[in-house]
Motif scaffolding. Sequence first.
Motif, short mmCIF file in Angstrom:
data_model
loop_
_atom_site.label_atom_id
_atom_site.label_comp_id
_atom_site.label_asym_id
_atom_site.label_seq_id
_atom_site.Cartn_x
_atom_site.Cartn_y
_atom_site.Cartn_z
N ASP A 32 -3.33 1.11 -0.24
CA ASP A 32 -2.92 0.73 -1.60
C ASP A 32 -3.21 -0.74 -1.91
OD1 ASP A 32 -2.00 3.29 -1.24
OD2 ASP A 32 0.05 2.87 -1.87
N ASP A 41 -4.56 -6.30 1.68
CA ASP A 41 -4.27 -7.23 0.59
C ASP A 41 -2.95 -7.99 0.78
OD1 ASP A 41 -2.92 -4.72 0.06
OD2 ASP A 41 -2.39 -5.55 -1.89
N ASP A 89 -6.25 -0.98 5.14
CA ASP A 89 -5.08 -0.70 4.31
C ASP A 89 -5.52 0.20 3.16
OD1 ASP A 89 -2.56 -1.05 3.03
OD2 ASP A 89 -3.42 -2.67 1.83
MG MG Z 1 -1.91 -2.90 0.38
#
Ligand code: MG
Length: 165
Positions: free
Chosen positions: A11, A130, A9
Amino acid sequence: MKTKIAFIDRDGALIEEPQDTFQVDRLDLLKILPGVIESLKLLRDQKYKLVMVTNQNGVGLTCFPTATFVEPQEEMLKIFKENGINFERVFVCPHLQEGGCDCRKPKTGLVDYFLTTVDLDRETSFMLGDRETDGQFAQNLDIRFFKVKTNKGIDLESLKSFISS
Ligand SMILES: [Mg+2]
Ligand SMILES: [Zn+2]
């Protein structure tokens, strides 16, 4: 030969995700998180192919013009490259959630075709991200999930023990 892939991932995992707009749309907003460079080097040295998988709400629309996405994205990839880190593929879903596209994580549409071109090693491959949707994406691909805390960076030692377990 089977291919080890680290799906990653962007961001909140590799770079700071602004908590107001959730868009990195200016160069000065680009901040690579602590431990990221070292962790990507570790994965590279462990023969992982790096594949970025990122949802970018509405890139190409007025609220998020393509050029404003591309500038920090290219700068980030350049910094990685200067550190000897090369992403094999970068996949971006530019759609809004309400569009119901097939490529927005946790759906796997972004990588479905790519995965027909490699023999994915599901034992060692994993997703790093995240959000819950990153975890569901991992589940949908039947691979493991390495969860990081939003904007906290990657702990090299935890990643080391994760990939050797
Ligand atoms: Mg993310
Ligand atoms: Zn999409």
